[in-house]
Design a protein around this motif. Sequence first.
Motif, PDB file in Angstrom:
ATOM      1  N   ILE A 176      24.469  28.352  16.511  1.00  0.00           N
ATOM      2  CA  ILE A 176      25.427  29.091  17.334  1.00  0.00           C
ATOM      3  C   ILE A 176      24.952  29.182  18.782  1.00  0.00           C
ATOM      4  O   ILE A 176      25.752  29.032  19.722  1.00  0.00           O
ATOM      5  CB  ILE A 176      25.689  30.471  16.718  1.00  0.00           C
ATOM      6  CG1 ILE A 176      26.521  30.284  15.442  1.00  0.00           C
ATOM      7  CG2 ILE A 176      26.389  31.405  17.698  1.00  0.00           C
ATOM      8  CD1 ILE A 176      26.792  31.549  14.670  1.00  0.00           C
ATOM      9  N   HIS A 177      23.660  29.376  18.986  1.00  0.00           N
ATOM     10  CA  HIS A 177      23.134  29.396  20.353  1.00  0.00           C
ATOM     11  C   HIS A 177      23.227  28.019  21.007  1.00  0.00           C
ATOM     12  O   HIS A 177      23.625  27.893  22.169  1.00  0.00           O
ATOM     13  CB  HIS A 177      21.688  29.879  20.359  1.00  0.00           C
ATOM     14  CG  HIS A 177      21.540  31.365  20.298  1.00  0.00           C
ATOM     15  ND1 HIS A 177      22.339  32.229  21.021  1.00  0.00           N
ATOM     16  CD2 HIS A 177      20.694  32.162  19.588  1.00  0.00           C
ATOM     17  CE1 HIS A 177      21.987  33.471  20.767  1.00  0.00           C
ATOM     18  NE2 HIS A 177      20.992  33.473  19.891  1.00  0.00           N
ATOM     19  N   ALA A 178      22.855  26.977  20.266  1.00  0.00           N
ATOM     20  CA  ALA A 178      22.854  25.631  20.842  1.00  0.00           C
ATOM     21  C   ALA A 178      24.254  25.182  21.237  1.00  0.00           C
ATOM     22  O   ALA A 178      24.435  24.518  22.265  1.00  0.00           O
ATOM     23  CB  ALA A 178      22.246  24.643  19.850  1.00  0.00           C
ATOM     24  N   LEU A 179      25.248  25.539  20.431  1.00  0.00           N
ATOM     25  CA  LEU A 179      26.623  25.142  20.716  1.00  0.00           C
ATOM     26  C   LEU A 179      27.360  26.163  21.578  1.00  0.00           C
ATOM     27  O   LEU A 179      28.523  25.948  21.923  1.00  0.00           O
ATOM     28  CB  LEU A 179      27.391  24.934  19.400  1.00  0.00           C
ATOM     29  CG  LEU A 179      26.857  23.825  18.488  1.00  0.00           C
ATOM     30  CD1 LEU A 179      27.648  23.782  17.188  1.00  0.00           C
ATOM     31  CD2 LEU A 179      26.916  22.476  19.194  1.00  0.00           C
ATOM     32  N   GLU A 180      26.664  27.265  21.891  1.00  0.00           N
ATOM     33  CA  GLU A 180      27.241  28.339  22.706  1.00  0.00           C
ATOM     34  C   GLU A 180      28.574  28.825  22.119  1.00  0.00           C
ATOM     35  O   GLU A 180      29.580  28.937  22.820  1.00  0.00           O
ATOM     36  CB  GLU A 180      27.423  27.870  24.155  1.00  0.00           C
ATOM     37  CG  GLU A 180      26.106  27.487  24.822  1.00  0.00           C
ATOM     38  CD  GLU A 180      26.272  27.064  26.269  1.00  0.00           C
ATOM     39  OE1 GLU A 180      27.422  26.812  26.695  1.00  0.00           O
ATOM     40  OE2 GLU A 180      25.250  26.999  26.991  1.00  0.00           O
TER      41      GLU A 180
ATOM     42  N   TYR B 105      34.501  32.210  13.361  1.00  0.00           N
ATOM     43  CA  TYR B 105      34.992  32.501  12.012  1.00  0.00           C
ATOM     44  C   TYR B 105      33.998  31.838  11.061  1.00  0.00           C
ATOM     45  O   TYR B 105      33.958  30.617  10.940  1.00  0.00           O
ATOM     46  CB  TYR B 105      36.391  31.941  11.826  1.00  0.00           C
ATOM     47  CG  TYR B 105      37.131  32.399  10.575  1.00  0.00           C
ATOM     48  CD1 TYR B 105      36.485  33.020   9.502  1.00  0.00           C
ATOM     49  CD2 TYR B 105      38.497  32.195  10.459  1.00  0.00           C
ATOM     50  CE1 TYR B 105      37.174  33.424   8.371  1.00  0.00           C
ATOM     51  CE2 TYR B 105      39.207  32.608   9.330  1.00  0.00           C
ATOM     52  CZ  TYR B 105      38.545  33.206   8.291  1.00  0.00           C
ATOM     53  OH  TYR B 105      39.242  33.607   7.156  1.00  0.00           O
ATOM     54  N   GLY B 106      33.173  32.631  10.388  1.00  0.00           N
ATOM     55  CA  GLY B 106      32.177  32.099   9.469  1.00  0.00           C
ATOM     56  C   GLY B 106      32.726  31.987   8.066  1.00  0.00           C
ATOM     57  O   GLY B 106      33.308  32.946   7.546  1.00  0.00           O
TER      58      GLY B 106
ATOM     59  N   LEU C 114      22.987  38.024  15.178  1.00  0.00           N
ATOM     60  CA  LEU C 114      23.928  37.633  16.228  1.00  0.00           C
ATOM     61  C   LEU C 114      25.047  38.670  16.362  1.00  0.00           C
ATOM     62  O   LEU C 114      26.215  38.364  16.124  1.00  0.00           O
ATOM     63  CB  LEU C 114      24.526  36.263  15.902  1.00  0.00           C
ATOM     64  CG  LEU C 114      23.556  35.080  15.905  1.00  0.00           C
ATOM     65  CD1 LEU C 114      24.125  33.924  15.106  1.00  0.00           C
ATOM     66  CD2 LEU C 114      23.271  34.648  17.338  1.00  0.00           C
ATOM     67  N   PRO C 115      24.718  39.893  16.704  1.00  0.00           N
ATOM     68  CA  PRO C 115      25.761  40.921  16.788  1.00  0.00           C
ATOM     69  C   PRO C 115      26.853  40.530  17.780  1.00  0.00           C
ATOM     70  O   PRO C 115      26.566  40.058  18.873  1.00  0.00           O
ATOM     71  CB  PRO C 115      24.995  42.168  17.247  1.00  0.00           C
ATOM     72  CG  PRO C 115      23.725  41.657  17.840  1.00  0.00           C
ATOM     73  CD  PRO C 115      23.400  40.408  17.098  1.00  0.00           C
ATOM     74  N   GLY C 116      28.090  40.681  17.360  1.00  0.00           N
ATOM     75  CA  GLY C 116      29.221  40.404  18.230  1.00  0.00           C
ATOM     76  C   GLY C 116      29.674  38.961  18.264  1.00  0.00           C
ATOM     77  O   GLY C 116      30.703  38.659  18.880  1.00  0.00           O
ATOM     78  N   ARG C 117      28.958  38.044  17.625  1.00  0.00           N
ATOM     79  CA  ARG C 117      29.322  36.623  17.704  1.00  0.00           C
ATOM     80  C   ARG C 117      30.386  36.215  16.677  1.00  0.00           C
ATOM     81  O   ARG C 117      31.107  35.243  16.880  1.00  0.00           O
ATOM     82  CB  ARG C 117      28.090  35.740  17.514  1.00  0.00           C
ATOM     83  CG  ARG C 117      27.127  35.731  18.686  1.00  0.00           C
ATOM     84  CD  ARG C 117      27.733  35.071  19.927  1.00  0.00           C
ATOM     85  NE  ARG C 117      26.751  34.949  20.982  1.00  0.00           N
ATOM     86  CZ  ARG C 117      26.119  33.834  21.288  1.00  0.00           C
ATOM     87  NH1 ARG C 117      26.351  32.727  20.623  1.00  0.00           N
ATOM     88  NH2 ARG C 117      25.243  33.819  22.282  1.00  0.00           N
ATOM     89  N   PHE C 118      30.446  36.922  15.545  1.00  0.00           N
ATOM     90  CA  PHE C 118      31.419  36.580  14.503  1.00  0.00           C
ATOM     91  C   PHE C 118      32.643  37.494  14.604  1.00  0.00           C
ATOM     92  O   PHE C 118      32.501  38.716  14.763  1.00  0.00           O
ATOM     93  CB  PHE C 118      30.808  36.717  13.111  1.00  0.00           C
ATOM     94  CG  PHE C 118      29.728  35.714  12.802  1.00  0.00           C
ATOM     95  CD1 PHE C 118      30.050  34.442  12.379  1.00  0.00           C
ATOM     96  CD2 PHE C 118      28.384  36.050  12.940  1.00  0.00           C
ATOM     97  CE1 PHE C 118      29.053  33.506  12.091  1.00  0.00           C
ATOM     98  CE2 PHE C 118      27.376  35.136  12.652  1.00  0.00           C
ATOM     99  CZ  PHE C 118      27.720  33.859  12.229  1.00  0.00           C
TER     100      PHE C 118
ATOM    101  N   ILE D 217      26.490  44.867   9.334  1.00  0.00           N
ATOM    102  CA  ILE D 217      27.409  43.817   9.774  1.00  0.00           C
ATOM    103  C   ILE D 217      28.565  44.443  10.551  1.00  0.00           C
ATOM    104  O   ILE D 217      29.167  45.427  10.102  1.00  0.00           O
ATOM    105  CB  ILE D 217      27.916  43.007   8.564  1.00  0.00           C
ATOM    106  CG1 ILE D 217      26.755  42.200   7.961  1.00  0.00           C
ATOM    107  CG2 ILE D 217      29.053  42.073   8.962  1.00  0.00           C
ATOM    108  CD1 ILE D 217      27.111  41.427   6.704  1.00  0.00           C
ATOM    109  N   ASP D 218      28.878  43.856  11.712  1.00  0.00           N
ATOM    110  CA  ASP D 218      29.824  44.486  12.635  1.00  0.00           C
ATOM    111  C   ASP D 218      31.180  43.800  12.701  1.00  0.00           C
ATOM    112  O   ASP D 218      31.908  43.929  13.684  1.00  0.00           O
ATOM    113  CB  ASP D 218      29.217  44.563  14.046  1.00  0.00           C
ATOM    114  CG  ASP D 218      28.901  43.178  14.617  1.00  0.00           C
ATOM    115  OD1 ASP D 218      29.111  42.168  13.905  1.00  0.00           O
ATOM    116  OD2 ASP D 218      28.453  43.112  15.782  1.00  0.00           O
ATOM    117  N   CYS D 219      31.544  43.031  11.667  1.00  0.00           N
ATOM    118  CA  CYS D 219      32.869  42.391  11.653  1.00  0.00           C
ATOM    119  C   CYS D 219      33.453  42.483  10.243  1.00  0.00           C
ATOM    120  O   CYS D 219      32.727  42.730   9.274  1.00  0.00           O
ATOM    121  CB  CYS D 219      32.758  40.930  12.087  1.00  0.00           C
ATOM    122  SG  CYS D 219      31.861  39.869  10.932  1.00  0.00           S
ATOM    123  N   PRO D 220      34.758  42.290  10.110  1.00  0.00           N
ATOM    124  CA  PRO D 220      35.362  42.297   8.772  1.00  0.00           C
ATOM    125  C   PRO D 220      34.818  41.162   7.902  1.00  0.00           C
ATOM    126  O   PRO D 220      34.580  40.056   8.399  1.00  0.00           O
ATOM    127  CB  PRO D 220      36.854  42.105   9.056  1.00  0.00           C
ATOM    128  CG  PRO D 220      37.036  42.504  10.475  1.00  0.00           C
ATOM    129  CD  PRO D 220      35.759  42.144  11.170  1.00  0.00           C
TER     130      PRO D 220
END
Length: 293
Positions: A85-89, A94-95, A112-116, A234-237
Motif C-alpha cells: 500500500i505504501h509502495a503503490l501510494e 477496498y480490501g 495503516l489507520p485510515g487507508r481502508f 479497526i477503524d472501517c466497516p
Amino acid sequence: MINPQRFSIGPADAAIAMVQWGESGKTPALLVHGTGFVADVWDEVACELASAYTVYALDRRGHGASHKPGSYHFLDYAEDVRRVIHALELHDVYGIGHSAGATDLLLAAKLLPGRFTRLFVMEPTIMDPRAARAGGLDEESLSRVEGTLRRRAEFDSAEAVFERYRTAPAFADWTETSLQAYVRHGFEPLDDGRVRLRCTPEIESAILRPIYEAMAQVYVGDARGNPFASLTEIDCPVRVTTAAKSGPIYWEMARRAVALIPQPSTFVFEDAGHCVAQEVPERVVEAVREFAK
C-alpha cells in the motif's frame, strides 16, 4: 477477459509479486489469497471488479513469485500488505481477502489507520486472545502440519497437475478458469519440462503451523507478540463472511472475528465451500458490490 499486468515491489531478495487488472486511477481494490494459492486465483472476480476499481492482488510471501524468507508469522504478512500500500501510494482501499489472506488485511488495518474504506473478509483465520490457551498444538494438529511435507511437489507437466487436481476433493468445485490459473502460476517449470510447486511442501508446512496454532487458540507469536488484540481497533466497516459448505472451524473463527471487530456485519454464502471466490466467483462479485453501496 482482461489481460492482467504483472510487476513486483521491493528488491529481488524481498520482492512481492503483484498483478493488476484494469486501468490505474480508479478506486483501488486489494485482493489477498489464502494459504497455498496465488494472486491469479482471483482472476474471475478481479475481471468483473475492474470496471469500477483498479484491482490489485499479490502473491503472499512463500507463494508464487514472491519472496520466501522463512518467516511466516501473521504480522509478517500484515507488514507485506503495508509495504504494498505504501509502495503503490494507495488510499481509500477496498480490501478483499480469503482465509489467512483475509487475516493479513485485518491486521494491516491497524498498521495503516485510515487507508481502508472497508474490508470484505471471507472466513479469516482468527484467534481470540481473550480466550488464549496454554500449551502447544495437540498431536492431531501436529500430524496435519507435518503431513503437508508428504504433499507431491513435482509433476510431469502442467496438464498432469490439472488432471490430478481436477478430481481432488479440495478443488472439485473450483471453476475451470480458477484451477487453470492456479496451475499456471502456482507451479514453476523445470529444465526437464516438469513442473514444481512454488509454495513447496516445506514452505506450506511452515506457513500452516501458526495458522493451526491460531485455530487452536494457542498462538503466541514472535518477539512482536500476539497481534490479534488489534482487531478491536479497526477503524472501517468490516463484512465477515462464511460459506455453508466449509466447516465448523471456519465458522468458529468467523465468530471470533465478529466478537473482536468494532463495526462488523456478516454474510453467508449458501451452497458454497471455503474457497468461495474460486467456486462461485459471480456471487462473490455481487456480495462485494453490495457491501460497497
